[in-house]
Design an enzyme around this catalytic site. Structure first.
Site, PDB file in Angstrom:
ATOM      1  N   LYS A 129      91.873 -51.815   0.778  1.00 24.97           N
ATOM      2  CA  LYS A 129      90.906 -50.992   0.038  1.00 24.97           C
ATOM      3  C   LYS A 129      90.823 -49.625   0.704  1.00 24.97           C
ATOM      4  O   LYS A 129      91.135 -49.486   1.892  1.00 24.97           O
ATOM      5  CB  LYS A 129      89.522 -51.650   0.036  1.00 24.97           C
ATOM      6  CG  LYS A 129      88.663 -51.259  -1.155  1.00 24.97           C
ATOM      7  CD  LYS A 129      89.077 -51.978  -2.426  1.00 24.97           C
ATOM      8  CE  LYS A 129      88.147 -51.616  -3.586  1.00 24.97           C
ATOM      9  NZ  LYS A 129      88.482 -52.382  -4.804  1.00 24.97           N
ATOM     10  N   ASP A 169      88.727 -47.299  -8.468  1.00 22.10           N
ATOM     11  CA  ASP A 169      87.498 -48.057  -8.236  1.00 22.10           C
ATOM     12  C   ASP A 169      86.365 -47.120  -8.669  1.00 22.10           C
ATOM     13  O   ASP A 169      86.614 -46.168  -9.420  1.00 22.10           O
ATOM     14  CB  ASP A 169      87.390 -48.485  -6.763  1.00 22.10           C
ATOM     15  CG  ASP A 169      86.312 -49.535  -6.506  1.00 22.10           C
ATOM     16  OD1 ASP A 169      86.570 -50.714  -6.766  1.00 22.10           O
ATOM     17  OD2 ASP A 169      85.203 -49.169  -6.056  1.00 22.10           O
TER      18      ASP A 169
END
Length: 448
Positions: A129, A169
Site C-alpha cells: 500500500k 484508493d
C-alpha cells in the site's frame, strides 16, 4: 477484546513495541491474530517457523519527500509512502491514498489488510500500500498533476509490473492514475502498462475496474443473503460515503432490487426514502466535485443531516464504504435498534472492534472488508492479465469474472470457518483462509 494465545500475545506485544503510535496498524494486526488460535493449535509449524512474526513485519518501507509548486508559485511539501508488505504470492499489489490523514501507520494497516485480501482472491498477487498526506480537494488539475509527477519521480524506482503494482484508493482516481502513469512512462521510456491499474479504458485499463469494489461488495452481500435463503430484492440499504466505492455499491444494490435510502460525505448525510437518485449523486460528486448537501437542495424527497450518524437511518443492510473506524459502538447500537440484519464492509476496517463485537453479539451478520471489498484488487489483477496478453475484455465478461471471484471468496470464507470450528463466522473464515494461503507460500520459500 478477545484474549490471545501466549504464542500470539508475544507477537502482538512486539508489533506494538516496534511500531509505536500506529494505532490503526495495531488494530489490524490484533484483529487477524484473534482468529488464529485454532490455526496454530492445528498447524504448529507456523509458530515454529516464526511465520506470524515475519508476516507482521513489512519486507520494505519507503518514505520520501514530495516537493511541488502550487498555482501561486509557492513551493509545497508533502510526504510520500510505499509499504511493500509481503510478496510470497506475487508482486506487491495495493492502492495509493492521497488524504491528509495518511501517515506510516495508516499505510501499514492498509498494506497488512491487503496481504489477506489479495490472498482471498486466489490471484497471484502480494500485499502492499502507499500514499501521501496530500489533499487533492480544492486543488486545480494543474496542481494535482504537478504533485503526481513529483510523487512518481521518486516512486518509479520502487515499482514495476513484476515488482510492485499500485492502484487507486481514496483521493486517487482516474485523473491521478493518468498523471502518475504519464510520468512513469516519461521517466522510464517504457509503455509498461502493467505497472499501474485503474488506468483509462482507452490506454490499458480494464472494463469494470471503476465499479469493481462497489459491485464486488454487493455481490458478496448477495451471496451471504442467498446462503441464508434471502436476496437483496426489496431490502432497504444504507451506504456510508459517496465516493467511488459507495456510488457503485449503490448502483449494483439498486440493480438487484434493493432500495438505497441514505449516503454521506464528511459534511453529513442525506436520506431519501424515495430511493437515492444515483445520477444526481454522480453529477454532484464526480461532475462538479461538490458536497452531498447539494443533493437535498435538488431533491424535494430528500433531507440533509449535518450532525448525527448515518447509522441512525433504519435499514436491512448497512454498507460502510467511507473510511477506517467510521462505524463505532454507538453506530452499531443504532443499526441494531433499526433492525439491520447484515453489515458488510465496503471500506477498509471501517468498523471499530467494539462495534464488531456488538453487532455479532446481537446476531447481525458481519462480513469484513478483506473479503467484502476484494473485488477492486481482483479486477486490478484481471487488468494485469489483459495488459500482459495485450488483450481487452468486454464489460460483461469482466463483470462475470468479478461475480465468480466474489462467489468463490464467499464460499472460501464459509468453508474455512466450518473447518476451524466457527461455522458462519466470516471474520474467522476470511482471516484464516487468507493467512493459511500466504503462510504456506512463506514456508515453501524458506526464511526470506
Amino acid at each position: 477484546m478477545a484474549a490471545l494465545p501466549d504464542a500470539l500475545t508475544s507477537v502482538f506485544d512486539e508489533v506494538v513495541r516496534r511500531n509505536p503510535g500506529e494505532a490503526e496498524f495495531h488494530q489490524a494486526v490484533r484483529e487477524v491474530l484473534e482468529s488464529l488460535g485454532p490455526v496454530i493449535a492445528k498447524r504448529p509449524q507456523y509458530v515454529d517457523a516464526e511465520i506470524i512474526r515475519r508476516l507482521c513485519e513489512p519486507e520494505r518501507q519507503i518514505i520520501f519527500r514530495v516537493p511541488w509548486t502550487d498555482d501561486a508559485g509557492r513551493v509545497q511539501l508533502n510526504r510520500g509512502f510505499r509499504v511493500e508488505f509481503n510478496s510470497a504470492l506475487g508482486p506487491y499489489k495495493g492502492g495509493i491514498r492521497f488524504h491528509p490523514s495518511v501517515y506510516l501507520g495508516i499505510v501499514k494497516f492498509l498494506g497488512f489488510e491487503q496481504i489477506f485480501k489479495n490472498a482471498l482472491t486466489g490471484m497471484p498477487i502480494g500485499g502492499g500500500k502507499g500514499g501521501s498526506d496530500f489533499d487533492p480537494k480544492g486543488r486545480s488539475d494543474a496542481e494535482v498533476m504537478r504533485f503526481c509527477q513529483s510523487f512518481m519521480t521518486e516512486l518509479y524506482r520502487h515499482i514495476g509490473e513484476h515488482t510492485d503494482v499500485p492502484a487507486g484508493d481514496i483521493g486517487v482516481g482516474g485523473r491521478e492514475i493518468g498523471y502518475l502513469f504519464g510520468q512513469y512512462k516519461r521517466i522510464t521510456n517504457r509503455y509498461e502498462s502493467g505497472v499501474l491499474t485503474g488506468k483509462g479504458i482507452t490506454w490499458g485499463g480494464s472494463q469494470v475496474r471503476t465499479e469493481s469494489t462497489g459491485y464486488g461488495t454487493v455481490f458478496f452481500v448477495r451471496e451471504a443473503l442467498a446462503s441464508r435463503g434471502g436476496s437483496l430484492d426489496g431490502r432497504t440499504v444504507v451506504v456510508s460515503g459517496s465516493g467511488n466505492v459507495a456510488i457503485y455499491a449503490m448502483e449494483k444494490a439498486a440493480e438487484l432490487g434493493a432500495r438505497v435510502v441514505a449516503c454521506s460525505d464528511s459534511g453529513g448525510y442525506v436520506v431519501d426514502e424515495a430511493g437515492i437518485d444515483l445520477d444526481l449523486v454522480k453529477e454532484i460528486k464526480n461532475g462538479r466535485r461538490g458536497r452531498i448537501a447539494e443533493y437535498a437542495d435538488a431533491r424535494p424527497s430528500a433531507r440533509f443531516v449535518a450532525d448525527g450518524s448515518i447509522w441512525d437511518v433504519p435499514c436491512d443492510v448497512a454498507l460502510p464504504c467511507a473510511t477506517q473506524n467510521e462505524l463505532d459502538e454507538d453506530g452499531a447500537a443504532a443499526l441494531i435498534r433499526g433492525g439491520c440484519g447484515i453489515v458488510a464492509e465496503g471500506a477498509n476496517m471501517p468498523t471499530t472492534p467494539a462495534a464488531v463485537r456488538a453487532l455479532r453479539s446481537a446476531g447481525v451478520v458481519f462480513a469484513p472488508g478483506k473479503a467484502v471489498n476484494a473485488g477492486g484488487v481482483a479486477t486490478s489483477a484481471l487488468e494485469m492479465q489483459q495488459n500482459a496478453s495485450r488483450d481487452s475484455w468486454t464489460f460483461e465478461h469482466t463483470e462475470a469474472r468479478l461475480s465468480d471471484i466474489m462467489g468463490q471468496i464467499h464460499a472460501r470464507c464459509l468453508e474455512t470457518a466450518d473447518e476451524y470450528g466457527t461455522p458462519g463466522d466470516y471474520v474467522a473464515g476470511a482471516n484464516i483462509a487468507g493467512f493459511t494461503h500466504v503462510a504456506d507460500a512463506m514456508l515453501a520459500l524458506g526464511v526470506v
